[in-house]
Design a protein around this motif. Structure first.
Motif, PDB file in Angstrom:
ATOM      1  N   GLY A  57      35.909   8.693  26.034  1.00  0.00           N
ATOM      2  CA  GLY A  57      37.193   8.447  26.695  1.00  0.00           C
ATOM      3  C   GLY A  57      38.347   8.257  25.738  1.00  0.00           C
ATOM      4  O   GLY A  57      39.244   9.106  25.652  1.00  0.00           O
ATOM      5  N   ALA A  58      38.339   7.175  24.993  1.00  0.00           N
ATOM      6  CA  ALA A  58      39.480   6.819  24.141  1.00  0.00           C
ATOM      7  C   ALA A  58      39.648   7.762  22.951  1.00  0.00           C
ATOM      8  O   ALA A  58      40.761   8.195  22.650  1.00  0.00           O
ATOM      9  N   TRP A 115      27.970   2.133  28.384  1.00  0.00           N
ATOM     10  CA  TRP A 115      29.278   2.069  29.050  1.00  0.00           C
ATOM     11  C   TRP A 115      30.399   1.931  28.027  1.00  0.00           C
ATOM     12  O   TRP A 115      31.404   2.637  28.104  1.00  0.00           O
ATOM     13  N   THR A 174      30.636   5.202  25.819  1.00  0.00           N
ATOM     14  CA  THR A 174      31.254   6.308  26.553  1.00  0.00           C
ATOM     15  C   THR A 174      32.762   6.097  26.658  1.00  0.00           C
ATOM     16  O   THR A 174      33.546   7.032  26.443  1.00  0.00           O
ATOM     17  N   ALA A 175      33.162   4.873  26.958  1.00  0.00           N
ATOM     18  CA  ALA A 175      34.600   4.576  27.054  1.00  0.00           C
ATOM     19  C   ALA A 175      35.299   4.803  25.722  1.00  0.00           C
ATOM     20  O   ALA A 175      36.411   5.341  25.678  1.00  0.00           O
ATOM     21  N   THR A 188      27.112   7.825  21.422  1.00  0.00           N
ATOM     22  CA  THR A 188      26.883   6.744  22.378  1.00  0.00           C
ATOM     23  C   THR A 188      25.390   6.507  22.556  1.00  0.00           C
ATOM     24  O   THR A 188      24.921   5.365  22.499  1.00  0.00           O
TER      25      THR A 188
END
Length: 166
Positions: free
Chosen positions: A44-45, A36, A39-40, A72
């Motif tokens: 994501g970022a 989690w 992935t963020a 990740t």
């Protein structure tokens, strides 16, 4: 001593096997949290989503997450296996095997299990679908086969090869 303590003393090998399976979930939780967070951060970022492929690892399909998803996976797996090593050595097997002997053996075992976990599900799923099972049932069967194989292989190897007591 209560009934449970008495049972544990009468069945130390069975208790160890139960403990092995229950405490393996500590590494599973570590893997989920790291996935989690990874992935963020990576996808994501930082937006590291360019297609990536290396040997068995293929993150090139649209929506797969690309290089960020691979990073990740890699970070999550390393963290999970590091936690698993400590948990199994200290709490399950209470092993006095030296770190310099046990750690490299554990790495070999972990790499083999990760590779099998990457390769086997697709083959089992395809086989099950060839037998007429729908995709959801086939994927569930593949997951059960993977899990059982990992336990059947890793428990005796950890107990007798990676972390034996002197």
């Amino acid at each position: 001593m209560g009934a449970f303590g008495s049972w544990r003393e009468r069945h130390p090998d069975l208790w160890e096997f139960v403990l092995f399976n229950v405490l393996s979930n500590v590494s599973t939780i570590t893997r989920f949290v790291a996935t989690w967070v990874g992935t963020a951060v990576f996808v994501g970022a930082l937006g590291i989503t360019e297609p990536f492929s290396l040997l068995l690892f293929d993150y090139s399909a649209p929506g797969s997450g690309g290089l960020g998803a691979f990073l990740t996976f890699l970070v999550a797996e390393v963290l999970a296996q590091a936690v698993n090593f400590v948990v199994q050595k200290r709490w399950v097997f209470k092993s006095d095997a030296s770190f310099s002997t046990a750690a490299p053996r554990f790495v070999v075992l972990a790499v083999v299990i990760v590779v099998v976990n990457l390769v086997l599900p697709g083959r089992v799923t395809a086989l099950c679908q060839g037998w007429g099972l729908d995709a959801g049932v086939a994927a569930t069967v593949a997951s059960v086969v993977n899990t059982l194989l990992a336990v059947v292989v890793s428990y005796p190897l950890l107990k007798f090869w990676v972390m034996p007591s002197r």
